[in-house]
Design an enzyme around this catalytic site. Structure first.
Site, short mmCIF file in Angstrom:
data_model
loop_
_atom_site.label_atom_id
_atom_site.label_comp_id
_atom_site.label_asym_id
_atom_site.label_seq_id
_atom_site.Cartn_x
_atom_site.Cartn_y
_atom_site.Cartn_z
N ALA A 1 50.62 38.56 45.75
CA ALA A 1 50.47 39.44 44.59
C ALA A 1 50.80 38.68 43.31
CB ALA A 1 51.43 40.62 44.72
N GLY A 2 50.17 39.08 42.24
CA GLY A 2 50.50 38.51 40.94
C GLY A 2 50.52 39.65 39.95
N HIS A 3 51.70 40.04 39.49
CA HIS A 3 51.80 41.18 38.58
C HIS A 3 52.06 40.69 37.17
CE1 HIS A 3 52.79 44.12 42.08
NE2 HIS A 3 51.59 43.63 42.12
N THR A 4 51.05 40.85 36.32
CA THR A 4 51.19 40.38 34.94
C THR A 4 51.84 41.46 34.10
OG1 THR A 4 49.20 39.11 35.27
CG2 THR A 4 49.91 39.39 32.99
N LYS B 1 48.80 47.16 38.02
CA LYS B 1 49.99 47.94 38.43
C LYS B 1 51.25 47.44 37.72
CE LYS B 1 49.11 46.74 42.63
NZ LYS B 1 47.77 46.17 42.50
N THR C 1 45.92 32.52 42.32
CA THR C 1 45.09 31.40 42.76
C THR C 1 44.18 30.85 41.66
OG1 THR C 1 43.42 32.96 43.48
CG2 THR C 1 45.01 32.26 45.14
N ARG D 1 42.41 49.08 31.66
CA ARG D 1 41.40 48.17 31.12
C ARG D 1 40.16 48.89 30.59
NH1 ARG D 1 41.39 42.49 33.23
NH2 ARG D 1 42.70 42.25 31.43
P1 IMP Z 1 46.10 37.44 51.95
O1 IMP Z 1 46.81 38.66 51.51
O2 IMP Z 1 46.54 36.19 51.25
O3 IMP Z 1 46.13 37.28 53.45
O4 IMP Z 1 44.55 37.60 51.57
C1 IMP Z 1 43.71 38.55 52.20
C2 IMP Z 1 42.73 39.14 51.18
O5 IMP Z 1 43.44 39.92 50.24
C3 IMP Z 1 41.96 38.10 50.36
O6 IMP Z 1 40.68 38.60 50.09
C4 IMP Z 1 42.76 38.00 49.08
O7 IMP Z 1 41.98 37.54 48.00
C5 IMP Z 1 43.17 39.46 48.92
N1 IMP Z 1 44.40 39.62 48.14
C6 IMP Z 1 45.67 39.43 48.55
N2 IMP Z 1 46.53 39.70 47.58
C7 IMP Z 1 45.82 40.10 46.52
C8 IMP Z 1 46.17 40.56 45.21
O8 IMP Z 1 47.34 40.67 44.83
N3 IMP Z 1 45.12 40.89 44.41
C9 IMP Z 1 43.84 40.83 44.81
N4 IMP Z 1 43.46 40.41 46.02
C10 IMP Z 1 44.45 40.06 46.87
#
Ligand code: IMP
Length: 427
Positions: A39-42, A16, A300, A330
């Protein structure tokens, strides 16, 4: 001018950030409306490569106002670190605005996220441990602290002392961990408040004024629909809604303003964390997708689980989002495969179903039914026109459009801004 929302259609990480970065060029305002630093938006653009966690992906354009909406949960320590690193790289942050209604992630949220995950043992959700679940639970339980609270130190102290007493009781009595110090948390958050004060404001008025002027407003989703607390693989979900409907609530304008919803889908699937994933490939094809796609978490670093495109899940998320167009990302990762598979149905107890079940126990019993398509086995990363894609790649995209009953307006063939095929102007 109506609002365009960009949302994830799978389990997050669909790319996104790249799509928002690209569409932001023609926007006046970009608003993030949910999630936090999970979230990690590259974003890869002429200024370099950036991994954004909280700041909206429109920040690279000097004339775009970037708003962090009330629907977000913001960890101020993480935000300040991200802002410092952006500033060091010459990015102007004077147009960054934080909703005074956005909830904050407090030190007890991150602590409790970790303690709760550990207590789940083998049944852990696999959260990012950024405090997301505990922070959004507190918001709904009316126990949250909001960005605007930092601007009134006395009120903040009073609220924090009551809340921390309660949180410390849980931390010590339920989990047997060390309590947090009121003075330390208070001092730390007052410092954050002082540094962020110039950015914290009433953002709904800014959005309303922008819409009134006819500005182009882009809503940036986080995570993906299959992580939605209502429609995702609950309880293996996140704690705020990644759906297009939340764009209105998480930013503060009426839903009638949303004119287009772009659902972002990878040309295959990936998932981080636990929970059922019908098309997961636990073999060398899955490994190949992971390596070719560098499928490791931005936040992570965890290896992502990879698998074929799941059209049953995608049809469902297209529907609950009300997508008007698709961005298929992709596609280039599939360049080397001789044959490709798309899941078009699930086999459940000897019957073929094409709806996405609500229960994770049921979903875990579903076996994917695949349709096979020929691969193209040439590089697509330098292609900029749909007609120039190899025939098999066009067929693959056309089949996704057909299965999802939605046009693929954007096709991404690489991480850089220009590695994009645009078939319809969105903004
Ligand atoms: P939380 O949002 O940290 O509570 O994680 C709950 C679930 O959502 C876990 O399975 C995380 O790996 C997944 N998750 C949360 N944020 C992301 C994201 O930005 N990308 C992919 N998975 C996510």
């Amino acid at each position: 001018m109506s609002v365009v929302a960009v949302v994830g259609g799978q389990w997050g990480d669909e790319g996104k950030g790249k799509i928002v970065d690209m569409l932001a060029e023609k926007s006046n305002m970009v608003v993030r409306f949910s999630g936090g630093d999970n979230a990690g938006h590259t974003v890869v653009n002429p200024l370099g490569q950036f991994a954004l966690k909280l700041v909206p992906s429109g920040i690279f354009y000097p004339r775009v106002a970037c708003i962090m909406g009330n629907g977000m949960a913001i960890n101020p320590a993480v935000l300040l670190e991200e802002m410092d690193s952006l500033k060091q790289r010459g990015i102007d942050l004077s147009r960054l605005y934080i909703s005074d209604r956005a909830n904050l992630i407090m030190p007890y949220h991150t602590l409790l996220d970790g303690l709760e995950e550990e207590s789940r043992g083998g049944k852990a959700i696999g959260t990012t441990r950024k405090g997301i679940g505990p922070a959004f639970s507190d918001k709904i339980a009316r126990l949250g602290i909001r960005a605007g609270d930092l601007l009134d130190k006395d009120g903040f102290h009073e609220r924090l002392s009551r809340l921390l007493e309660y949180k410390n009781a849980i931390i010590t009595k339920v989990f047997g961990a060390e309590p947090l110090s009121l003075d330390e948390v208070f001092q730390q958050y007052c410092e954050y408040g002082e540094r962020l004060a110039q950015h914290i404001c009433e953002t709904t008025v800014m959005i309303a004024d922008a819409l009134e002027r006819g500005d182009r407003v882009l809503m940036e989703g986080a995570q993906g629909a299959l992580l939605d607390p209502d429609f995702g693989t609950y309880p293996f979900a996140t704690s705020s809604s990644p759906l297009a409907g939340e764009a209105s609530i998480g930013a503060g304008f009426g839903p009638t303003r949303i004119g287009s919803v772009i659902g972002v889908f990878k040309a295959y699937c990936s998932r981080v964390g636990a929970g059922p994933f019908p098309t997961e490939l636990d073999d060398e094809t899955g490994e190949l997708i992971r390596e070719r796609g560098h499928e490791y978490g931005t936040v992570t670093g965890r290896p992502r689980r990879c698998g074929w495109f799941d059209a049953v899940a995608a049809r469902f998320t297209r529907r609950v989002n009300g997508c008007t167009g698709l961005a298929i990302t992709r596609l280039d990762i599939l360049d080397t495969f001789p044959r490709l598979k798309i899941c078009t149905g699930y086999e459940l107890d000897g019957q073929i179903i094409d709806n996405f079940p609500a229960s994770v126990a049921t979903l875990a019993r579903c076996q994917p039914v695949y349709e096979e398509l020929p691969g193209w086995q040439v590089s697509t990363s330098d292609i900029r026109q749909f007609e120039q894609l190899p025939r098999e790649a066009r067929q693959y995209v056309a089949r996704l459009e057909e299965l999802l009953s939605c046009p693929a307006d954007i096709i991404s063939v690489g991480s850089a801004r220009e590695q994009t095929i645009v078939r319809r102007d969105i903004m």
